[in-house]
Design an enzyme around this catalytic site. Structure first.
Site, PDB file in Angstrom:
ATOM      1  N   HIS A  63      -2.562   2.354  -5.730  1.00 12.77           N
ATOM      2  CA  HIS A  63      -3.071   1.114  -5.133  1.00 12.77           C
ATOM      3  C   HIS A  63      -3.294   0.044  -6.198  1.00 12.77           C
ATOM      4  O   HIS A  63      -3.287  -1.154  -5.883  1.00 12.77           O
ATOM      5  CB  HIS A  63      -4.371   1.389  -4.385  1.00 12.77           C
ATOM      6  CG  HIS A  63      -4.761   0.289  -3.439  1.00 12.77           C
ATOM      7  ND1 HIS A  63      -4.101   0.077  -2.246  1.00 12.77           N
ATOM      8  CD2 HIS A  63      -5.719  -0.677  -3.513  1.00 12.77           C
ATOM      9  CE1 HIS A  63      -4.640  -0.951  -1.619  1.00 12.77           C
ATOM     10  NE2 HIS A  63      -5.626  -1.428  -2.376  1.00 12.77           N
ATOM     11  N   LYS A  79      -1.892  -1.973   7.184  1.00 11.86           N
ATOM     12  CA  LYS A  79      -3.242  -1.458   7.426  1.00 11.86           C
ATOM     13  C   LYS A  79      -3.815  -2.053   8.704  1.00 11.86           C
ATOM     14  O   LYS A  79      -3.819  -3.262   8.897  1.00 11.86           O
ATOM     15  CB  LYS A  79      -4.137  -1.795   6.238  1.00 11.86           C
ATOM     16  CG  LYS A  79      -5.545  -1.226   6.348  1.00 11.86           C
ATOM     17  CD  LYS A  79      -6.365  -1.575   5.118  1.00 11.86           C
ATOM     18  CE  LYS A  79      -7.777  -1.016   5.226  1.00 11.86           C
ATOM     19  NZ  LYS A  79      -8.585  -1.352   4.016  1.00 11.86           N
ATOM     20  N   ARG A 108       0.857  -1.171   0.000  1.00 14.09           N
ATOM     21  CA  ARG A 108       0.000   0.000   0.000  1.00 14.09           C
ATOM     22  C   ARG A 108       0.904   1.235   0.000  1.00 14.09           C
ATOM     23  O   ARG A 108       2.058   1.163   0.409  1.00 14.09           O
ATOM     24  CB  ARG A 108      -0.908   0.013   1.232  1.00 14.09           C
ATOM     25  CG  ARG A 108      -1.831  -1.196   1.340  1.00 14.09           C
ATOM     26  CD  ARG A 108      -2.659  -1.125   2.605  1.00 14.09           C
ATOM     27  NE  ARG A 108      -3.572  -2.259   2.731  1.00 14.09           N
ATOM     28  CZ  ARG A 108      -3.263  -3.406   3.334  1.00 14.09           C
ATOM     29  NH1 ARG A 108      -2.057  -3.565   3.883  1.00 14.09           N
ATOM     30  NH2 ARG A 108      -4.132  -4.400   3.394  1.00 14.09           N
ATOM     31  N   HIS A 140      -3.560 -10.190   4.122  1.00 15.31           N
ATOM     32  CA  HIS A 140      -4.996 -10.349   4.260  1.00 15.31           C
ATOM     33  C   HIS A 140      -5.333 -11.452   5.251  1.00 15.31           C
ATOM     34  O   HIS A 140      -4.697 -12.515   5.243  1.00 15.31           O
ATOM     35  CB  HIS A 140      -5.640 -10.679   2.915  1.00 15.31           C
ATOM     36  CG  HIS A 140      -5.600  -9.556   1.943  1.00 15.31           C
ATOM     37  ND1 HIS A 140      -5.608  -9.737   0.574  1.00 15.31           N
ATOM     38  CD2 HIS A 140      -5.531  -8.207   2.131  1.00 15.31           C
ATOM     39  CE1 HIS A 140      -5.558  -8.571  -0.032  1.00 15.31           C
ATOM     40  NE2 HIS A 140      -5.518  -7.627   0.898  1.00 15.31           N
ATOM     41  N   ARG A 145      -0.725  -2.615  -6.405  1.00 12.98           N
ATOM     42  CA  ARG A 145      -0.914  -3.733  -5.476  1.00 12.98           C
ATOM     43  C   ARG A 145      -1.850  -4.772  -6.082  1.00 12.98           C
ATOM     44  O   ARG A 145      -1.629  -5.974  -5.958  1.00 12.98           O
ATOM     45  CB  ARG A 145      -1.463  -3.186  -4.156  1.00 12.98           C
ATOM     46  CG  ARG A 145      -1.704  -4.205  -3.063  1.00 12.98           C
ATOM     47  CD  ARG A 145      -2.005  -3.450  -1.764  1.00 12.98           C
ATOM     48  NE  ARG A 145      -2.724  -4.241  -0.783  1.00 12.98           N
ATOM     49  CZ  ARG A 145      -2.159  -5.041   0.113  1.00 12.98           C
ATOM     50  NH1 ARG A 145      -0.831  -5.168   0.141  1.00 12.98           N
ATOM     51  NH2 ARG A 145      -2.888  -5.695   0.988  1.00 12.98           N
ATOM     52  N   TYR A 153      -8.466  -8.636  -5.152  1.00 14.60           N
ATOM     53  CA  TYR A 153      -7.306  -8.031  -5.803  1.00 14.60           C
ATOM     54  C   TYR A 153      -6.896  -8.772  -7.073  1.00 14.60           C
ATOM     55  O   TYR A 153      -6.047  -8.308  -7.813  1.00 14.60           O
ATOM     56  CB  TYR A 153      -6.116  -8.037  -4.833  1.00 14.60           C
ATOM     57  CG  TYR A 153      -6.183  -6.965  -3.776  1.00 14.60           C
ATOM     58  CD1 TYR A 153      -5.356  -5.861  -3.835  1.00 14.60           C
ATOM     59  CD2 TYR A 153      -7.072  -7.054  -2.715  1.00 14.60           C
ATOM     60  CE1 TYR A 153      -5.407  -4.870  -2.862  1.00 14.60           C
ATOM     61  CE2 TYR A 153      -7.140  -6.080  -1.738  1.00 14.60           C
ATOM     62  CZ  TYR A 153      -6.314  -4.989  -1.819  1.00 14.60           C
ATOM     63  OH  TYR A 153      -6.372  -4.020  -0.869  1.00 14.60           O
TER      64      TYR A 153
END
Length: 368
Positions: free
Chosen positions: A307, A231, A198, A333, A310, A342
């Site tokens: 982003h 995150k 990120r 994740h 990613r 993604y």
């Protein structure tokens, strides 16, 4: 007076039996103070999360023009209509408002904190829960972001990197300032993609976040990248993770930057990986601006953002045959379903998977 009481108890924030000049606003502020203490103290939520929720409650009160002990589901529905129809907020933002109001109502309606009794004594009424399953948005899917956000194709990715490298040469050839900064930006874009980061994770990197992988000695000090500012879950501190290096070309690019360009930009003894021209740590906004400049010059889709690099990382690792669980861990994740968001595999890869699946069916296997 509040010693031994749980966070948010009305007695801690109001003087019993005292009538205030502006009693309604004083009680409202005391409620907010109590909710702030309850979230920050016992629940240990992040400061920004707490402040954002308090702001949402204030906005609802200002829009409705009535106090929490007068709120109704109808008043809440009117506010939601304004947010959706007039302000056109996204689904995720709407849900954030709904969660904040629901939790605030839970707090002031709870018998543990005494606000119901306070309101009955002072105003002759009491607060109720106004957010219910029939007037709030259910969270039925993991992803509610912009559907235009997609990975870059491999040719688009190459165009982006070539343009970033070209900028370095243009500045050197013209004798212009900023060649080191252009090299920094080119390397940063590659790092974001090559380790699936990120924007905030990438700009917060330090040179001390690089480690050797004993299984791949050729990568030297760049076999692992430790992400310290991953995150966070809602209200929690940043979630760290370690990303394994899988792209040799990116190691060469990053090593060259660290050894030859970073010393020209480093400020004092700081271990930061990326510096601005003013010797401060580079911001995520700077990365976004540089990406947008190259994207627009190349005529790429204006919906693309850093982003999307990613997304590209996850998609290309899938196409290259990496294990889904490995990709999930690389991205940090908690659930495979999130990683699936993604992954947007190319048509060629999808056809390849289809052909492999068909060969396992006897009828189709004999036709090949």
């Amino acid at each position: 007076m509040g010693v031994g009481h749980p966070f948010g108890l009305s007695a801690v924030h109001l003087v019993e039996g005292v009538a205030f000049i502006k009693e309604d606003s004083s009680v409202f502020e005391a409620m907010l103070d109590g909710w702030h203490a309850q979230q920050s103290g016992g629940r240990r939520l992040q400061k920004k999360t707490v402040e954002d929720r308090l702001l949402m409650v204030r906005r609802f009160q200002a829009h409705s023009g009535v106090w929490p002990w007068e709120w109704t589901a109808a008043v809440f529905d009117e506010w939601m209509t304004d947010l959706v129809s007039i302000r056109k907020l996204t689904a995720a933002t709407i849900r954030g408002y709904q969660i904040a109001i629901r939790q605030f109502c839970d707090f002031i309606c709870s018998p543990h904190y005494g606000w119901v009794q306070q309101c009955e004594e002072r105003f002759g009424t009491h607060p109720v829960q106004i957010c219910h399953e029939w007037n709030t948005r259910p969270h039925v899917q993991e992803y509610e972001g912009d559907p235009h956000r997609r990975p870059l194709t491999r040719p688009e990715l190459q165009l982006l990197f070539d343009r970033a490298d070209e900028e370095v040469q243009l500045r050197l050839s013209a004798g212009r300032k900023g060649a080191a900064a252009a090299y920094r930006d080119a390397t940063l874009l590659k790092v974001v993609y090559a380790w699936g980061l990120r924007a905030n994770e990438a700009v917060r990197l330090d040179v001390t976040d690089m480690y050797r992988n004993p299984k791949v000695s050729a990568f030297g000090d760049y076999g692992f990248v430790r992400i310290r500012y991953g995150k966070a879950s809602r209200g929690s501190p940043p979630k760290p993770r370690t990303v394994t290096t899988v792209m040799p070309w990116a190691v060469d690019s990053l090593r060259d930057y660290v050894e030859n360009v970073l010393p020209l930009m480093r400020a004092g003894s700081s271990t930061a990986m990326w510096f601005s021209e003013r010797s401060g740590r580079l911001s995520a906004r700077s990365l976004s601006d540089r990406f947008a400049l190259y994207r627009d010059e190349l005529g790429l889709d204006r919906q693309l953002s850093p982003h999307c690099l990613r997304h590209s990382y996850a998609t290309h690792l899938t196409e290259d045959g990496h294990d889904p669980l490995f990709i999930q861990r690389q991205l940090g994740h908690a659930y495979q379903s999130t990683t699936g968001i993604y992954t947007h595999v190319s048509e060629d890869f999808a056809n390849h998977i289809l052909n492999e699946a068909l060969t396992k069916i006897p009828t189709f296997a004999t036709l090949k």
